[in-house]
Design a protein around this motif. Structure first.
Motif, mmCIF file in Angstrom:
data_model
loop_
_atom_site.group_PDB
_atom_site.id
_atom_site.type_symbol
_atom_site.label_atom_id
_atom_site.label_comp_id
_atom_site.label_asym_id
_atom_site.label_seq_id
_atom_site.Cartn_x
_atom_site.Cartn_y
_atom_site.Cartn_z
ATOM 1 N N TYR A 108 40.267 48.063 52.149
ATOM 2 C CA TYR A 108 41.500 48.308 52.885
ATOM 3 C C TYR A 108 42.757 47.830 52.155
ATOM 4 N N LYS A 109 42.619 47.036 51.101
ATOM 5 C CA LYS A 109 43.799 46.552 50.384
ATOM 6 C C LYS A 109 44.192 47.558 49.305
ATOM 7 N N PRO A 110 45.320 48.233 49.466
ATOM 8 C CA PRO A 110 45.672 49.343 48.568
ATOM 9 C C PRO A 110 46.032 48.938 47.153
ATOM 10 N N PHE A 111 46.367 47.656 46.914
ATOM 11 C CA PHE A 111 46.795 47.247 45.587
ATOM 12 C C PHE A 111 45.637 46.749 44.720
ATOM 13 N N ILE A 112 44.431 46.768 45.250
ATOM 14 C CA ILE A 112 43.262 46.307 44.494
ATOM 15 C C ILE A 112 42.452 47.521 44.042
ATOM 16 N N SER A 113 42.187 47.593 42.747
ATOM 17 C CA SER A 113 41.426 48.718 42.205
ATOM 18 C C SER A 113 39.966 48.369 41.955
ATOM 19 N N ARG A 114 39.677 47.083 41.757
ATOM 20 C CA ARG A 114 38.308 46.693 41.412
ATOM 21 C C ARG A 114 38.108 45.228 41.757
ATOM 22 N N CYS A 115 36.897 44.887 42.190
ATOM 23 C CA CYS A 115 36.575 43.499 42.531
ATOM 24 C C CYS A 115 35.143 43.198 42.117
ATOM 25 N N VAL A 116 34.945 42.075 41.432
ATOM 26 C CA VAL A 116 33.613 41.641 41.011
ATOM 27 C C VAL A 116 33.413 40.198 41.461
ATOM 28 N N VAL A 117 32.360 39.948 42.240
ATOM 29 C CA VAL A 117 32.043 38.594 42.682
ATOM 30 C C VAL A 117 31.148 37.934 41.630
ATOM 31 N N LEU A 118 31.505 36.716 41.256
ATOM 32 C CA LEU A 118 30.751 35.985 40.257
ATOM 33 C C LEU A 118 29.669 35.155 40.951
ATOM 34 N N GLY A 119 28.405 35.491 40.744
ATOM 35 C CA GLY A 119 27.315 34.772 41.385
ATOM 36 C C GLY A 119 27.048 35.288 42.782
ATOM 37 N N ASN A 120 26.348 34.462 43.571
ATOM 38 C CA ASN A 120 26.008 34.840 44.939
ATOM 39 C C ASN A 120 27.239 34.767 45.841
ATOM 40 N N LEU A 121 27.228 35.564 46.905
ATOM 41 C CA LEU A 121 28.321 35.555 47.866
ATOM 42 C C LEU A 121 28.098 34.420 48.852
ATOM 43 N N GLU A 122 28.883 33.350 48.718
ATOM 44 C CA GLU A 122 28.770 32.168 49.568
ATOM 45 C C GLU A 122 30.078 31.404 49.508
ATOM 46 N N ILE A 123 30.207 30.406 50.372
ATOM 47 C CA ILE A 123 31.415 29.585 50.364
ATOM 48 C C ILE A 123 31.556 28.944 48.991
ATOM 49 N N GLY A 124 32.741 29.076 48.398
ATOM 50 C CA GLY A 124 32.967 28.583 47.048
ATOM 51 C C GLY A 124 32.824 29.658 45.989
ATOM 52 N N SER A 125 32.352 30.856 46.378
ATOM 53 C CA SER A 125 32.205 31.946 45.426
ATOM 54 C C SER A 125 33.564 32.377 44.883
ATOM 55 N N LEU A 126 33.557 32.877 43.652
ATOM 56 C CA LEU A 126 34.767 33.384 43.026
ATOM 57 C C LEU A 126 34.688 34.901 42.900
ATOM 58 N N ARG A 127 35.833 35.553 43.013
ATOM 59 C CA ARG A 127 35.904 36.985 42.750
ATOM 60 C C ARG A 127 37.022 37.257 41.752
ATOM 61 N N GLU A 128 36.761 38.190 40.863
ATOM 62 C CA GLU A 128 37.754 38.655 39.900
ATOM 63 C C GLU A 128 38.297 39.982 40.407
ATOM 64 N N VAL A 129 39.601 40.036 40.634
ATOM 65 C CA VAL A 129 40.241 41.211 41.213
ATOM 66 C C VAL A 129 41.165 41.850 40.188
ATOM 67 N N ASP A 130 41.050 43.172 40.028
ATOM 68 C CA ASP A 130 41.987 43.933 39.208
ATOM 69 C C ASP A 130 43.052 44.531 40.117
ATOM 70 N N VAL A 131 44.314 44.350 39.738
ATOM 71 C CA VAL A 131 45.439 44.803 40.546
ATOM 72 C C VAL A 131 45.965 46.133 40.003
ATOM 73 N N ARG A 132 46.269 47.056 40.892
ATOM 74 C CA ARG A 132 46.788 48.355 40.484
ATOM 75 C C ARG A 132 48.159 48.210 39.837
ATOM 76 N N SER A 133 48.494 49.151 38.979
ATOM 77 C CA SER A 133 49.793 49.135 38.319
ATOM 78 C C SER A 133 50.907 49.259 39.348
ATOM 79 N N GLY A 134 52.059 48.711 39.010
ATOM 80 C CA GLY A 134 53.195 48.741 39.914
ATOM 81 C C GLY A 134 53.544 47.378 40.466
ATOM 82 N N LEU A 135 52.638 46.420 40.330
ATOM 83 C CA LEU A 135 52.894 45.051 40.757
ATOM 84 C C LEU A 135 53.030 44.148 39.534
ATOM 85 N N PRO A 136 53.741 43.017 39.675
ATOM 86 C CA PRO A 136 53.890 42.082 38.549
ATOM 87 C C PRO A 136 52.631 41.228 38.377
#
Length: 238
Positions: A108-136
């Protein structure tokens, strides 16, 4: 009922915060605040209806709740905070099925083009998000602070990435309500972030609020479309 998105800025904090930046978030913090909002909505909605500077009772109750529990009285001088409200014509369980997807915010977030979760999905998990062009920004590294399927609360903190939102943390909470006689959802999202060098608090809050407005508008559009189709995304609890 007219859809509305309300912003309640907290540049001058006055009340006890929902969370404290000096200690970790706990499930009990959110359960306690969840109880407070339900009690206030139940006890004050009827009393305040039609008697709050002409804005209507429901808006007054929401404003009071946000001022009391989504503001931050421990903000540093170089930080700003704000909270936004959105009413969605879809059941809370359907909206939550989208919001809780820490691994797929692009649902549902229009400015995110891609998301990768590092490791298992749990409290403390990290995600790497790619932002669409047009934002700083181009990338963002975010940590899952809280995911409560019972209370419908999600909290994240940005811990890295190519952007200017330093020490950004947010909480989004969902609350059931009735809209036009049908099940609806009250969404409240608040944040706190450092003010970048060269910017003012107002400028920083305006920028972040604009992003959140777009996200909440998109969340409403997607949720209401699914509601018309009577579809709810499956929820796989951690």
């Amino acid at each position: 009922m007219i859809e509305r998105l309300e912003v309640i800025s907290s540049h001058t904090p006055r009340h006890k915060p929902l969370y404290n930046s000096h200690r970790p978030l706990t499930r009990e913090d959110f359960r306690r605040q969840r109880k407070v909002i339900l009690e206030e909505l139940q006890g004050k909605r009827e009393k305040m209806n039609g008697n709050c500077n002409g804005r209507g009772g429901i808006g007054c109750v929401e404003s009071e709740y946000i001022r009391r529990h989504h503001t931050h009285d421990d903000l540093a001088d170089h930080q700003c905070s704000s909270a936004l409200v959105k009413h969605i014509k879809a059941p809370v369980q359907l909206v939550w099925s989208l919001v809780r997807r820490f691994d797929q915010p692009q649902k549902y977030k229009p400015f995110i083009s891609r998301c990768v979760v590092l490791g298992n999905l749990e409290i403390g998990s990290l995600r790497e998000v790619d932002v669409r062009s047009g934002l700083p920004a181009t990338t963002s590294t975010e940590r899952l602070e809280l995911l409560d399927d019972d209370e419908h609360i999600l909290s994240i903190r940005i811990v890295g990435g190519d952007h200017r939102l330093k020490n950004y943390s947010s909480i989004i909470s969902l609350h059931p309500e009735i809209i036009d006689g049908r099940p609806g959802t009250l969404v409240i999202e608040s944040f706190v972030v450092d003010v970048p060098d060269g910017n003012t608090k107002d400028e920083t809050c305006y920028f972040v609020e604009a992003l959140i407005k777009c996200n909440l508008k998109s969340l409403a559009d997607v949720s209401e479309h699914l509601a018309v189709q009577d579809r709810t995304e499956p929820i796989d609890c951690m």
